[in-house]
Motif scaffolding. Structure first.
Motif, short mmCIF file in Angstrom:
data_model
loop_
_atom_site.label_atom_id
_atom_site.label_comp_id
_atom_site.label_asym_id
_atom_site.label_seq_id
_atom_site.Cartn_x
_atom_site.Cartn_y
_atom_site.Cartn_z
N UNK A 171 0.82 -1.22 0.00
CA UNK A 171 0.00 0.00 0.00
C UNK A 171 0.85 1.27 0.00
N UNK A 172 2.12 1.15 -0.33
CA UNK A 172 3.05 2.27 -0.19
C UNK A 172 2.64 3.52 -0.98
N UNK A 173 2.04 3.33 -2.14
CA UNK A 173 1.69 4.48 -2.99
C UNK A 173 0.24 4.92 -2.83
N UNK A 174 -0.47 4.38 -1.85
CA UNK A 174 -1.90 4.64 -1.71
C UNK A 174 -2.18 5.91 -0.91
N UNK A 175 -3.37 6.44 -1.14
CA UNK A 175 -3.86 7.60 -0.41
C UNK A 175 -5.18 7.24 0.26
N UNK A 176 -5.54 7.91 1.35
CA UNK A 176 -6.81 7.61 2.03
C UNK A 176 -8.00 7.75 1.10
N UNK A 177 -9.00 6.91 1.33
CA UNK A 177 -10.20 6.94 0.51
C UNK A 177 -10.61 5.55 0.11
N UNK A 178 -11.66 5.46 -0.67
CA UNK A 178 -12.17 4.16 -1.11
C UNK A 178 -11.43 3.68 -2.35
N UNK A 179 -10.89 2.46 -2.30
CA UNK A 179 -10.29 1.86 -3.49
C UNK A 179 -10.25 0.36 -3.32
N UNK A 180 -10.15 -0.34 -4.45
CA UNK A 180 -10.17 -1.80 -4.46
C UNK A 180 -8.78 -2.37 -4.22
N UNK A 181 -8.75 -3.60 -3.75
CA UNK A 181 -7.49 -4.29 -3.51
C UNK A 181 -6.92 -4.91 -4.78
N UNK A 182 -7.79 -5.40 -5.67
CA UNK A 182 -7.34 -6.16 -6.84
C UNK A 182 -6.31 -5.44 -7.70
N UNK A 183 -6.48 -4.13 -8.01
CA UNK A 183 -5.45 -3.47 -8.82
C UNK A 183 -4.06 -3.47 -8.17
N UNK A 184 -4.01 -3.37 -6.85
CA UNK A 184 -2.71 -3.42 -6.16
C UNK A 184 -2.09 -4.81 -6.32
N UNK A 185 -2.93 -5.83 -6.19
CA UNK A 185 -2.43 -7.20 -6.34
C UNK A 185 -1.93 -7.45 -7.76
N UNK A 186 -2.69 -6.97 -8.76
CA UNK A 186 -2.28 -7.19 -10.15
C UNK A 186 -0.96 -6.49 -10.45
N UNK A 187 -0.78 -5.30 -9.91
CA UNK A 187 0.49 -4.60 -10.09
C UNK A 187 1.64 -5.37 -9.46
#
Length: 223
Positions: A171-187
């Motif tokens: 989650x290093x590049x993430x910002x607070x708010x609503x977002x899905x997990x799948x795109x992080x996993x695919x990356x």
């Protein structure tokens, strides 16, 4: 290792059961679904638990309390608005620490042996995959040589079980708010940073009245 139970879903397909009861507190064989997870996690050695919630979440806190009656220590990550899986985990990271942690969807029923995940992890994520259920026939990812990929050309697609070990660095590049997990996993998959395993035992996504009834039948058979 800490563990997080994802319990912020609204459970709309389980209405009217979830109109006045949060989905994790819907009962199967007289026991709230989330209690099965808590007891299984404690039995596997996970005693530091984090639970997020949104819809009617105070009821979850009132029922589980601080976790002491289950032999656990539970802290909560309340969400004013649902943050989806990725956003919910990101919000809870201060409670989870700097080391890899287990995450499990609160609305599944499984006999997966959680103790198997209490081991070092070299990448950013380790996913537990299952055979595709009838309601999700095309699956999510491919498991090949212990690595999880998103390329159909590599082989048979399996379904993500909702059980994983994640490293906070995911989650290093993430910002607070609503977002899905799948795109992080695919990356992370593209970087070769996601390992996986296949669970052949019991696994049910308790998203409908029919699948809740299936869990009820299974529990009655073992009693």
């Amino acid at each position: 290792m800490k563990a997080m139970i994802l319990a912020a879903g609204k459970g709309e397909r389980l209405r009217p059961l979830t109109l006045h009861t949060p989905k994790p507190l819907v009962k199967a064989a007289g026991v709230p679904l989330i209690e099965y997870h808590v007891r299984a996690l404690v039995a596997a050695g996970f005693t530091e638990l984090v639970i997020n919630h949104a819809w009617l979440g105070q009821q979850i806190e009132d029922y589980l309390g601080d976790g002491s009656r289950f032999g656990a220590h539970i802290v909560y990550s309340p969400e004013g608005e649902p943050l989806e899986t990725g956003g919910g985990i990101f919000k809870a990271l201060p409670l989870l620490g700097d080391e890899p942690f287990l995450v499990v969807n609160g609305d599944i029923f499984t006999d997966y042996p959680f103790a198997e995940l209490r081991k070092p992890m070299s990448g950013l994520a380790h996913l537990v995959l299952v055979d595709n259920p009838a309601h999700h026939p095309h699956g999510d990812f491919v498991l090949a040589m212990g690595q999880v990929q998103d390329a159909e050309s590599l082989g048979e697609r399996l379904t993500y079980s909702g059980i994983a070990v994640l490293h906070p660095r995911l989650f290093a590049a993430c910002q607070p708010g609503a977002f899905k997990l799948a795109p992080l996993l695919r990356s992370a998959m593209q970087q070769g940073q996601v390992s996986g395993e296949r669970h052949a035992g019991c696994w049910i996504d308790v998203g409908t009245h029919e699948r809740l009834a299936e869990v009820e039948r299974l529990l009655q058979e073992v009693r």
